[in-house]
Design an enzyme around this catalytic site. Structure first.
Site, PDB file in Angstrom:
ATOM      1  N   LYS A 141     -24.032   6.675  -5.181  1.00 21.65           N
ATOM      2  CA  LYS A 141     -23.667   7.638  -6.224  1.00 21.65           C
ATOM      3  C   LYS A 141     -23.752   7.043  -7.623  1.00 21.65           C
ATOM      4  O   LYS A 141     -23.800   7.778  -8.612  1.00 21.65           O
ATOM      5  CB  LYS A 141     -22.250   8.161  -5.963  1.00 21.65           C
ATOM      6  N   GLN A 196      -8.944 -12.840   4.691  1.00 24.67           N
ATOM      7  CA  GLN A 196      -9.338 -11.493   4.292  1.00 24.67           C
ATOM      8  C   GLN A 196      -9.843 -11.567   2.853  1.00 24.67           C
ATOM      9  O   GLN A 196      -9.090 -11.882   1.933  1.00 24.67           O
ATOM     10  CB  GLN A 196      -8.177 -10.509   4.419  1.00 24.67           C
ATOM     11  N   ASN A 253     -19.761   5.569   8.250  1.00 22.90           N
ATOM     12  CA  ASN A 253     -19.616   4.113   8.261  1.00 22.90           C
ATOM     13  C   ASN A 253     -19.821   3.531   9.657  1.00 22.90           C
ATOM     14  O   ASN A 253     -20.337   2.418   9.800  1.00 22.90           O
ATOM     15  CB  ASN A 253     -18.254   3.710   7.706  1.00 22.90           C
ATOM     16  N   TYR A 301       0.841  -1.191   0.000  1.00 19.90           N
ATOM     17  CA  TYR A 301       0.000   0.000   0.000  1.00 19.90           C
ATOM     18  C   TYR A 301       0.882   1.250   0.000  1.00 19.90           C
ATOM     19  O   TYR A 301       1.614   1.502   0.955  1.00 19.90           O
ATOM     20  CB  TYR A 301      -0.910   0.032   1.224  1.00 19.90           C
ATOM     21  N   SER A 340      -5.315 -14.053   2.123  1.00 21.86           N
ATOM     22  CA  SER A 340      -6.196 -13.168   1.378  1.00 21.86           C
ATOM     23  C   SER A 340      -6.129 -13.564  -0.083  1.00 21.86           C
ATOM     24  O   SER A 340      -5.053 -13.901  -0.601  1.00 21.86           O
ATOM     25  CB  SER A 340      -5.768 -11.700   1.554  1.00 21.86           C
TER      26      SER A 340
END
Length: 347
Positions: free
Chosen positions: A223, A184, A299, A62, A158
């Protein structure tokens, strides 16, 4: 904040965790997600901890490691209040061994992650993808060593398929090594493939689901609607090519069902999407992301209430999709007598 067991580990995690992919903002993908700096991250961590969201998830890829560095800085002085989760095994450098789950890369990447995070152990370490070039026995033995050395507490995966995860669990049992306790996984109202094989596997083998992208890569925010292009500023303009595929007609059908539920509950579409996930089998924690405080607080509103049975049924019907063979006989009830019926999609 509700806490649930992470699989059969005996370890409890909050039902909401925070995904730190928005920290850093380096590269074409992560810059579209967000570019939170250390000061902004500290404020987000403040809000999370005050709300009981103590699980923070990141990965070495990341923002080229910046997400881990920023998360570590934001947690400084309060590490004991946090559950730190990170992932590795994707390509993290240009060298021939800077990818995969070899002993070399796992040890090197774990040490590098610990340094960037500024901590002495990782609470949940997950493999970001399956490495078909390295024997699962070697992978598990290396992870077992990292646990014995105190660098890692729990392990998970994951983006594994069912056979890849089951092969690994069987090898761990055969060799007496630590098992994966977390998976995950991508799971949402428009991405229910997890239910076909990975959810029954989790029920049978005691592997807890940690859900990423509960809003379907931003498509369930309200949206994106029938007859409308992506709105200006939507990250989908830049990231749609990375997102799990979805059928537009099914997406519109789901959003319209969510609109009906929103009118009945007074909740937002993101809150409905997350609340639905929290009522699904094997789900231990749902990772929420936020580019700003307002998104984060919205959230958090997914907690403290529950969709009723009729609303769940409406969402299940709108989002159902017939799975491929050999899963559909279980899904449509042909083989229901001795199948885990709680995992079947409603049609």
């Amino acid at each position: 904040m509700e806490h649930r067991f992470l699989g059969r580990s005996g370890f409890r995690v909050p039902v909401l965790g925070f995904g730190a992919g928005t920290f850093g903002g380096e590269g074409p993908l992560f810059s579209a997600w967000g570019n939170t700096d250390v000061a902004g991250a500290r404020r987000i961590v403040d809000i999370c901890l005050d709300a009981g969201v103590s699980l923070f998830d990141t990965a070495d890829v990341y923002s080229n490691g910046s997400s881990e560095s920023i998360l570590g800085a934001a947690l400084k002085g309060r590490r004991e209040r946090a559950i730190v989760s990170t992932k590795l095994s994707l390509r993290s450098g240009e060298g021939p061994n800077d990818v995969g789950s070899s002993r070399q890369h796992l040890i090197q990447s774990t040490d590098a992650a610990l340094k960037r995070l500024g901590i002495d152990h990782i609470d949940i370490l997950q493999l970001h993808a399956f490495d078909a070039m390295t024997p699962v026995e070697q992978v598990l033995a290396t992870l077992n060593d990292l646990i014995r050395e105190g660098k890692v507490r729990y392990i998970g995966v994951s983006n594994f398929s069912g056979w890849q995860l089951m092969k690994s669990l069987a090898a761990a049992d055969r060799l007496g090594l630590q098992r994966y306790v977390a998976n995950q996984t991508y799971y949402s109202l428009i991405g229910r493939d997890y239910e076909w094989e990975l959810m029954p596997l989790g029920l049978d083998q005691g592997v807890g689901g940690i859900v990423w992208s509960p809003l379907g890569w931003g498509r369930l925010t309200g949206k994106v609607r029938r007859g409308r292009p992506y709105p200006p500023g939507s990250r989908l303009h830049d990231t749609a090519g990375f997102a799990p595929p979805t059928d537009d007609e099914r997406l519109y059908r789901v959003v319209e069902a969510m609109d009906e539920v929103a009118a009945e509950t007074g909740k937002t579409l993101p809150q409905i999407a997350i609340n639905w996930l929290l009522q699904r089998p094997t789900v231990a924690s749902v990772l929420i992301g936020a580019r700003d405080e307002a998104q984060l607080k919205q959230n958090l509103g997914a907690l403290g209430w529950q969709l009723d049975a009729a609303q769940l049924e409406r969402l299940d019907v709108a989002s159902a999709r017939t799975p491929p063979y050999p899963y559909y006989p279980y899904w449509n009830g042909q083989f229901a007598e001795r199948s885990p019926v709680e995992t079947r999609q409603r049609s």
